[in-house]
Design a protein around this motif. Structure first.
Motif, mmCIF file in Angstrom:
data_model
loop_
_atom_site.group_PDB
_atom_site.id
_atom_site.type_symbol
_atom_site.label_atom_id
_atom_site.label_comp_id
_atom_site.label_asym_id
_atom_site.label_seq_id
_atom_site.Cartn_x
_atom_site.Cartn_y
_atom_site.Cartn_z
ATOM 1 N N ILE A 7 33.866 40.062 37.539
ATOM 2 C CA ILE A 7 35.187 39.838 38.111
ATOM 3 C C ILE A 7 36.357 39.099 37.120
ATOM 4 O O ILE A 7 35.812 38.041 36.820
ATOM 5 C CB ILE A 7 34.109 39.017 39.319
ATOM 6 N N ASP A 8 37.154 39.913 38.104
ATOM 7 C CA ASP A 8 37.919 39.282 37.423
ATOM 8 C C ASP A 8 39.461 38.626 38.888
ATOM 9 O O ASP A 8 39.856 40.109 38.662
ATOM 10 C CB ASP A 8 38.902 39.626 35.708
ATOM 11 N N THR A 9 40.408 38.331 38.685
ATOM 12 C CA THR A 9 41.109 37.693 39.868
ATOM 13 C C THR A 9 42.097 36.475 38.928
ATOM 14 O O THR A 9 42.968 36.027 39.870
ATOM 15 C CB THR A 9 40.670 36.739 40.601
ATOM 16 N N SER A 10 42.192 36.966 37.959
ATOM 17 C CA SER A 10 43.054 36.006 37.259
ATOM 18 C C SER A 10 44.639 36.342 36.567
ATOM 19 O O SER A 10 45.154 35.624 36.354
ATOM 20 C CB SER A 10 42.464 35.192 35.658
ATOM 21 N N SER A 11 45.111 37.411 37.238
ATOM 22 C CA SER A 11 45.618 38.107 36.971
ATOM 23 C C SER A 11 46.373 37.952 38.536
ATOM 24 O O SER A 11 46.297 38.304 39.365
ATOM 25 C CB SER A 11 46.295 39.217 36.299
ATOM 26 N N ALA A 12 47.419 39.608 38.600
ATOM 27 C CA ALA A 12 47.733 40.414 40.395
ATOM 28 C C ALA A 12 46.880 41.168 39.746
ATOM 29 O O ALA A 12 47.340 42.277 41.088
ATOM 30 C CB ALA A 12 49.444 40.590 40.325
ATOM 31 N N TRP A 13 46.330 42.164 39.342
ATOM 32 C CA TRP A 13 45.118 42.472 39.614
ATOM 33 C C TRP A 13 43.608 41.988 40.523
ATOM 34 O O TRP A 13 42.765 41.223 39.503
ATOM 35 C CB TRP A 13 44.552 43.522 38.627
ATOM 36 N N CYS A 14 43.396 43.143 41.184
ATOM 37 C CA CYS A 14 41.786 42.106 41.519
ATOM 38 C C CYS A 14 40.768 43.305 40.835
ATOM 39 O O CYS A 14 41.083 44.695 40.528
ATOM 40 C CB CYS A 14 42.132 43.143 43.445
ATOM 41 N N GLY A 72 44.032 32.654 41.586
ATOM 42 C CA GLY A 72 43.183 33.796 41.261
ATOM 43 C C GLY A 72 41.898 33.087 40.125
ATOM 44 O O GLY A 72 41.454 33.727 40.418
ATOM 45 N N VAL A 73 42.670 32.048 39.241
ATOM 46 C CA VAL A 73 41.127 31.368 38.778
ATOM 47 C C VAL A 73 40.790 31.314 39.816
ATOM 48 O O VAL A 73 38.898 30.868 39.908
ATOM 49 C CB VAL A 73 41.815 31.537 37.915
#
Length: 246
Positions: A7-14, A72-73
């Motif tokens: 999982i990554d939500t650290s940017s403007a992308w899910c 996001g993080v």
């Protein structure tokens, strides 16, 4: 055979990816700005159903811990904490730049450059960048050299660098190349690459094989910028010296 949810939500992308054994990884990746909180859990359920595997049967959950967008993080980590506790799974924290490195070395652009080392630099906002140096251990395994840095664009170290990639190229352009640094030609630049859960997944696979998974109780965000605001007293002190705090 290893099965990992990333999982990554650290940017403007899910971004969510799932790897089950030797099967090709499946991915959901979309620019959502502030909408990740509404999509993350449904996407995870969709990928698990598509792979026909329950969460409890996974070996680990990998999560991008930053540096990146603060909200996001925190969102990603909170979701992983809930999932990992409920399913009693270990977690694998992955730094954003390490994930990007795994993505970069698999691109035809980078492979054709035959670079032995590279720098990744991403926009950190507030007129700063996050950056780190990497070396190639073999054709597919990058190793970060030292820590992830936070600095002004002009302070990036590009000495003896063969390749540069990341969002900082678009955002700050020639400010990265001021001074006596070696000029990199367009074939040695990748300004479009952005973080994906596939990068988190690939980095996590390497870490899992080395036994680097941890208990969820030890999961923390990676904060490179420890101070994002000044106290009233600090702002007054700066004002007294005739220096703007903005």
């Amino acid at each position: 055979m290893t099965s990992i949810l990333a999982i990554d939500t650290s940017s403007a992308w899910c971004s969510v990816a799932l790897s089950v054994g030797d099967k090709a990884a499946i991915l959901k990746h979309e620019a959502v700005s502030s909408g990740a909180s509404q999509l993350l859990l449904p996407w995870i359920e969709t990928l698990l159903a598509q792979a026909d595997i329950p969460l409890s049967k996974l070996d680990a959950i990998a999560i991008g811990v930053g540096p990146g967008a603060f909200t996001g993080v925190r969102l990603g980590i909170a979701v992983v904490q809930g999932l990992a506790i409920g399913a009693q799974l270990p977690v694998i924290p992955v730094a954003s730049l390490d994930a990007l490195a795994m993505q970069l070395v698999q691109t035809s652009h980078f492979k054709s450059s035959k670079a032995n080392n590279f720098v990744l630099a991403i926009d950190a906002r507030m007129d700063e960048i996050y950056w780190a140096r990497f070396e190639m251990m073999d054709k597919s395994s990058p190793k970060r050299v030292g820590q992830i840095h936070l600095s002004k664009p002009e302070e990036i170290n590009l000495n003896d660098v063969h390749f540069l990639a990341g969002s900082a190229i678009k955002e700050y352009g020639e400010r990265l190349f001021l001074g006596d640094r070696v000029s990199l030609n367009p074939s040695s630049l990748d300004k479009d690459i952005g973080i994906s859960a596939l990068g988190i997944l690939e980095a996590a696979k390497v870490d899992f094989s080395k036994g680097k998974q941890i208990a969820v109780a030890h999961l923390e965000p990676l904060y490179i910028r420890n101070k994002v605001a000044m106290t009233t007293e600090e702002r007054r002190a700066i004002s007294d010296h005739g220096i703007s705090s903005l």
